[in-house]
Design a protein around this motif. Structure first.
Motif, PDB file in Angstrom:
ATOM      1  N   HIS A  76      35.338  50.578  56.810  1.00 29.97           N
ATOM      2  CA  HIS A  76      35.578  51.962  56.473  1.00 29.97           C
ATOM      3  C   HIS A  76      36.802  52.631  56.281  1.00 29.97           C
ATOM      4  O   HIS A  76      37.119  52.928  55.344  1.00 29.97           O
ATOM      5  N   ASP A  77      37.804  52.070  57.043  1.00 30.60           N
ATOM      6  CA  ASP A  77      39.273  52.591  57.033  1.00 30.60           C
ATOM      7  C   ASP A  77      39.666  51.810  55.878  1.00 30.60           C
ATOM      8  O   ASP A  77      40.588  52.365  55.157  1.00 30.60           O
ATOM      9  N   ALA A  78      39.382  50.519  55.212  1.00 28.92           N
ATOM     10  CA  ALA A  78      39.900  49.994  54.011  1.00 28.92           C
ATOM     11  C   ALA A  78      39.427  50.825  52.824  1.00 28.92           C
ATOM     12  O   ALA A  78      39.878  50.785  51.849  1.00 28.92           O
ATOM     13  N   LEU A  79      38.141  51.244  53.094  1.00 31.45           N
ATOM     14  CA  LEU A  79      37.535  51.985  51.730  1.00 31.45           C
ATOM     15  C   LEU A  79      37.682  53.423  51.889  1.00 31.45           C
ATOM     16  O   LEU A  79      37.574  54.067  50.801  1.00 31.45           O
ATOM     17  N   ASP A  80      38.163  54.041  52.967  1.00 27.66           N
ATOM     18  CA  ASP A  80      38.584  55.356  52.924  1.00 27.66           C
ATOM     19  C   ASP A  80      39.699  55.852  52.057  1.00 27.66           C
ATOM     20  O   ASP A  80      39.542  57.038  51.993  1.00 27.66           O
ATOM     21  N   THR A  81      40.449  54.941  51.723  1.00 26.51           N
ATOM     22  CA  THR A  81      41.612  55.593  51.042  1.00 26.51           C
ATOM     23  C   THR A  81      41.251  55.702  49.602  1.00 26.51           C
ATOM     24  O   THR A  81      41.878  56.058  48.720  1.00 26.51           O
ATOM     25  N   LEU A  82      39.979  55.040  49.187  1.00 32.91           N
ATOM     26  CA  LEU A  82      39.587  55.297  47.685  1.00 32.91           C
ATOM     27  C   LEU A  82      39.123  56.551  47.530  1.00 32.91           C
ATOM     28  O   LEU A  82      38.458  57.188  48.293  1.00 32.91           O
ATOM     29  N   PRO A  83      39.344  56.978  46.140  1.00 28.61           N
ATOM     30  CA  PRO A  83      38.895  58.449  45.768  1.00 28.61           C
ATOM     31  C   PRO A  83      37.565  58.517  44.908  1.00 28.61           C
ATOM     32  O   PRO A  83      37.090  59.222  44.446  1.00 28.61           O
ATOM     33  N   TYR A  84      36.506  57.691  45.775  1.00 28.93           N
ATOM     34  CA  TYR A  84      35.015  57.628  45.140  1.00 28.93           C
ATOM     35  C   TYR A  84      34.468  57.006  46.471  1.00 28.93           C
ATOM     36  O   TYR A  84      34.801  56.352  47.279  1.00 28.93           O
ATOM     37  N   PRO A  85      32.927  57.492  46.568  1.00 33.19           N
ATOM     38  CA  PRO A  85      32.174  56.906  47.436  1.00 33.19           C
ATOM     39  C   PRO A  85      31.899  55.668  47.627  1.00 33.19           C
ATOM     40  O   PRO A  85      31.780  54.755  46.370  1.00 33.19           O
ATOM     41  N   ALA A  86      31.460  54.977  48.661  1.00 29.43           N
ATOM     42  CA  ALA A  86      30.994  53.464  48.822  1.00 29.43           C
ATOM     43  C   ALA A  86      29.981  53.574  49.490  1.00 29.43           C
ATOM     44  O   ALA A  86      29.434  54.282  50.583  1.00 29.43           O
ATOM     45  N   PHE A  87      28.674  52.997  48.891  1.00 29.00           N
ATOM     46  CA  PHE A  87      27.543  52.910  49.314  1.00 29.00           C
ATOM     47  C   PHE A  87      27.330  51.463  50.075  1.00 29.00           C
ATOM     48  O   PHE A  87      27.558  50.447  49.181  1.00 29.00           O
ATOM     49  N   TRP A  88      26.720  51.441  51.074  1.00 28.95           N
ATOM     50  CA  TRP A  88      26.402  49.927  51.905  1.00 28.95           C
ATOM     51  C   TRP A  88      25.056  49.855  52.025  1.00 28.95           C
ATOM     52  O   TRP A  88      24.107  50.612  52.221  1.00 28.95           O
ATOM     53  N   LEU A  89      24.965  48.526  52.093  1.00 33.87           N
ATOM     54  CA  LEU A  89      23.519  47.896  52.439  1.00 33.87           C
ATOM     55  C   LEU A  89      23.784  46.775  53.300  1.00 33.87           C
ATOM     56  O   LEU A  89      24.811  46.360  53.502  1.00 33.87           O
ATOM     57  N   PRO A  90      22.732  46.444  54.230  1.00 30.58           N
ATOM     58  CA  PRO A  90      23.000  45.459  55.237  1.00 30.58           C
ATOM     59  C   PRO A  90      22.541  44.229  54.653  1.00 30.58           C
ATOM     60  O   PRO A  90      21.688  44.077  53.790  1.00 30.58           O
ATOM     61  N   GLY A  91      23.252  42.997  55.294  1.00 31.70           N
ATOM     62  CA  GLY A  91      22.905  41.769  55.022  1.00 31.70           C
ATOM     63  C   GLY A  91      22.325  41.130  56.284  1.00 31.70           C
ATOM     64  O   GLY A  91      22.270  41.490  57.435  1.00 31.70           O
ATOM     65  N   ASN A  92      22.027  39.573  56.193  1.00 33.09           N
ATOM     66  CA  ASN A  92      21.335  38.964  57.387  1.00 33.09           C
ATOM     67  C   ASN A  92      22.432  39.124  58.474  1.00 33.09           C
ATOM     68  O   ASN A  92      22.026  38.921  59.699  1.00 33.09           O
ATOM     69  N   HIS A  93      23.734  39.057  58.589  1.00 29.63           N
ATOM     70  CA  HIS A  93      24.681  39.053  59.378  1.00 29.63           C
ATOM     71  C   HIS A  93      24.860  40.398  59.959  1.00 29.63           C
ATOM     72  O   HIS A  93      25.567  40.469  61.054  1.00 29.63           O
ATOM     73  N   ASP A  94      24.478  41.519  59.468  1.00 31.45           N
ATOM     74  CA  ASP A  94      24.932  42.835  60.058  1.00 31.45           C
ATOM     75  C   ASP A  94      23.827  43.222  61.212  1.00 31.45           C
ATOM     76  O   ASP A  94      22.727  42.897  61.322  1.00 31.45           O
TER      77      ASP A  94
END
Length: 259
Positions: free
Chosen positions: A64-82
């Motif tokens: 979240h912190d790495a993506l929070d600096t981007l000026p557009y939204p990020a949408f997450w999906l879970p994988g088998n490790h999540d």
């Protein structure tokens, strides 16, 4: 609509956590720097599973912190490790877990293919119904559907044992809707691009370690970390490509026989 897809970040609780010898937070930051260098306008980012390697709360916070600096939204999906609970705790109050995203001409449908305690994928009845409902209410929009696991064989014996087990149910829906133009996934740590009727079938490299294509058994590739960009045009056509971090040497342990 300009999209960026990153996948299989495999972050860990320690800042210097690694996968097969590669420090995954470092490689992610390098990929994100390349995204920002290459693209001045982006509408959204898709992060398609295995966000974390250890399921820790701190690993999702690092993402979240790495993506929070981007000026557009990020949408997450879970994988088998999540771990969905930890993932949801960090994503609360953000757009990260929205499941249907629309503009005037396109919709993105994000499906959860994770199976608790398993490496392979499966689309539960509720996920397939989410897809049917989104297609029924698309109002003429074209559709991109994404998930973590692969729905088609990758011509790699060990990888093809861990794809979506009920992909036939998925294709029974999308094959009959000409507005579905893209199926997009991660999990396989390699890029591919195929056509099925009107649909592009796309997989994308990991932001860390890559797997060797067409391998019978587990095998690590020497290809660099990367991401996929997609331009979704008003006429339903798609332009896409993969970019990789080519000017940095990453350490990889090629002797490891699993992850």
């Amino acid at each position: 609509m300009r999209l960026i897809q990153i996948t299989d970040t495999h972050l860990s609780e320690p800042e210097n956590g690694h996968l097969l010898g590669m420090q995954t937070l470092h490689s992610l930051v390098c990929v994100l720097d390349l995204v920002q260098k290459n693209h001045t306008r982006v509408d959204a980012m898709l992060v398609t599973g295995d966000l974390s390697q250890d399921g820790s709360l701190q690993s999702y916070q690092r993402l979240h912190d790495a993506l929070d600096t981007l000026p557009y939204p990020a949408f997450w999906l879970p994988g088998n490790h999540d771990e969905p609970d930890a993932m949801s705790q960090v994503a609360a109050g953000t757009p990260h877990q929205e499941r249907v995203v629309r503009n005037a001409h396109w919709q993105i449908v994000l499906l959860n293919s994770r199976v608790t305690g398993k490496v392979y994928g499966f689309l539960e009845a509720s996920e397939l119904q989410l897809l049917r409902d989104a297609l029924a209410s698309a109002d003429g929009r074209y559709t991109l559907v994404c998930f973590h696991h692969h729905p088609v064989d990758m011509q790699s014996r060990w990888i093809d044992n861990i794809g979506i087990r009920n992909a036939d149910e998925l294709f029974a829906i999308v094959d009959h809707d000409p507005q579905v133009r893209v199926l997009l996934w991660g999990h396989v740590h390699q890029e591919s691009d195929h056509q099925r009727g009107a649909m592009r079938l796309l997989s994308t490299p990991s932001t860390c370690v890559q797997f060797e294509p067409h391998s019978e058994d587990f095998s690590v590739d020497s290809m660099a970390p990367g991401y996929r960009w997609l331009d979704l045009h008003e006429d339903g056509s798609v332009t896409t490509g993969v970019n990789r971090v080519c000017d940095i040497a990453f350490e990889v342990d090629y002797s490891v026989k699993g992850y």
